[in-house]
Design an enzyme around this catalytic site. Sequence first.
Site, mmCIF file in Angstrom:
data_model
loop_
_atom_site.group_PDB
_atom_site.id
_atom_site.type_symbol
_atom_site.label_atom_id
_atom_site.label_comp_id
_atom_site.label_asym_id
_atom_site.label_seq_id
_atom_site.Cartn_x
_atom_site.Cartn_y
_atom_site.Cartn_z
ATOM 1 N N LYS A 215 37.654 63.772 35.150
ATOM 2 C CA LYS A 215 37.919 65.192 35.392
ATOM 3 C C LYS A 215 39.191 65.403 36.222
ATOM 4 O O LYS A 215 39.838 66.445 36.118
ATOM 5 C CB LYS A 215 36.735 65.842 36.111
HETATM 6 C C1 LIG Z 1 32.724 65.126 31.817
HETATM 7 C C2 LIG Z 1 32.466 63.696 31.506
HETATM 8 C C3 LIG Z 1 32.285 63.255 30.182
HETATM 9 C C4 LIG Z 1 32.260 64.199 28.996
HETATM 10 O O1 LIG Z 1 33.525 64.759 28.740
HETATM 11 P P1 LIG Z 1 33.676 66.011 27.747
HETATM 12 O O2 LIG Z 1 35.099 66.396 27.840
HETATM 13 O O3 LIG Z 1 32.746 67.067 28.284
HETATM 14 O O4 LIG Z 1 33.273 65.563 26.397
HETATM 15 C C5 LIG Z 1 32.090 61.907 29.956
HETATM 16 N N1 LIG Z 1 32.048 61.030 30.982
HETATM 17 C C6 LIG Z 1 32.197 61.419 32.276
HETATM 18 C C7 LIG Z 1 32.097 60.400 33.346
HETATM 19 C C8 LIG Z 1 32.417 62.755 32.578
HETATM 20 O O5 LIG Z 1 32.567 63.134 33.869
#
Ligand SMILES: *Cc1c(COP(=O)(O)O)cnc(C)c1O
Length: 509
Positions: free
Chosen positions: A114
């Site tokens: 993120k």
């Molecule tokens: C948010 C997240 C995901 C999923 O990502 P998307 O963009 O919602 O598909 C996968 N792995 C981790 C560790 C995340 O924080």
Amino acid sequence: MVQFIDTRTGDVTGLAFSDVIIKGIAASGGLYVLATLPTVSKQEIRELIPMTYAQRAAFVYKKLELDIDDETIDAIAQASYGDQFDDKRIACVKNIDKRTHVLELWHGPTSAFKDMALQCMPRFFSAALNKKRTAGEQSDDMLILVATSGDTGKAALQGFADRKGCRIAVLYPENGVSQIQRKQMVTQKGDNVAVYGVRGNFDDCQNTVKAVFNDKAFNERLHERKSLRLSSANSINFGRLMPQIVYYFSAVADLLASGELNEGEPLDICVPTGNFGNILGAFYAKRMGAPIGRLICASNENKILTDFISTGTYDISHRSFIKTPSPSMDILISSNLERLLFHLADGERVARWMGELDENKKFTVDKETFAAIRTLLSADYVTNEESLEALSRIWKEHRYLCDPHTAVAWEVGERLRTPGAPLLIVSTAHWAKFATDVLRALSDIPAGQPLTGAYATHTEFEQLDDIVALTRNVSPVPVGLANLSHARERFSSSIDAGASSLENVLEAL
Ligand SMILES: *Cc1c(COP(=O)(O)O)cnc(C)c1O
């Protein structure tokens, strides 16, 4: 300047990037997508090779023709991808063997992918606000409301902390996040941040935030009494999506530079998917000219996307939320899928499907759209058990320690990869964010079962030490997480779910 389209009307909105990043979602309920995608030539991809990550990001952003001037874009990219990352490559490609590579997206300040978007998006958000202020179009400050299942909350807090003109409030499910995730959030520094535990699950948090957004009277009070306006930083905001295109170009450049990828050869990419934001970044990179082959969508037991990609029917009518070792992918409504559907079909059909999803909890796409989906995407899921087995196997076979989300992608990637073709596995979190399940996997304890022996009584912070000892510190605990156990907790509020309890605390801010 680039135009944005609303996915549910199919109309060009007349809005620029700076409008779209502040609005987040269209009035129709639709999402904003770019009307046209620029093309990045083979030559331009080669030119990325000697660049820093920040320069690569600025290159991609400039291509998109935002209404933000080039100097500001350069400054934002530099500030977003600098020393707050623990590796100067920012998005690192690790070679597992000649044809298998891992893209590590967790070297940022909160150790989850993120950060790749949320180090950057708040800076663009400020630049957009500035533009509005200068034009006399807005004088209010913004209050960013975030519901989180764990990773987004901390990354958003970190990105918006002490950002001028912005405040941020984060809601997390009190009993739904790990000790480490909670501690990351409640120790957040900054004068403009607030964190609330909600007595409920993630859905309750999300519904609370939605209800507050939809409460007109409350929004007016906030504006009149506090000169605040609500906005969101979740992954349906185009400002979150845009930075996620960059690392796919960056990975291609790195693999071309090292000779692991041959000119003209397509790279398969496997992404652990929840809200479909990360994999959509890969789709955009492919459409813009990156040599990407198949997009492989990896799910956990909440396999709504795998089922959709296999059948063309998206059906949540008989589904309930399953708890898994990869909680950031535990999702029923995968919001960004709407954008992909728009690009493969049109606004009229998207509006109809989304209406059906609202009313009947399911929709089925037409033959033509389904064929387009099948050409582009492959998908599979792993059970809770299989994800921990994969984590353990990856450690034993490759001495690579990964988190459970990455293990899901790795397993699915190996199952579905094109024989002989290069594969990029996207790694979305540092293992240390999910200590308990990593320790389960390494000690061959099934998913959901209690740890045994000395581990049974250890806190998550002690479990970090246990894992470091078991794996001889091949992959050290990031400084930001190691220091957490002693950090001062600043927020201890716990609130009921529902608009009124959140509105009470926000009015007292
Ligand atoms: C948010 C997240 C995901 C999923 O990502 P998307 O963009 O919602 O598909 C996968 N792995 C981790 C560790 C995340 O924080």
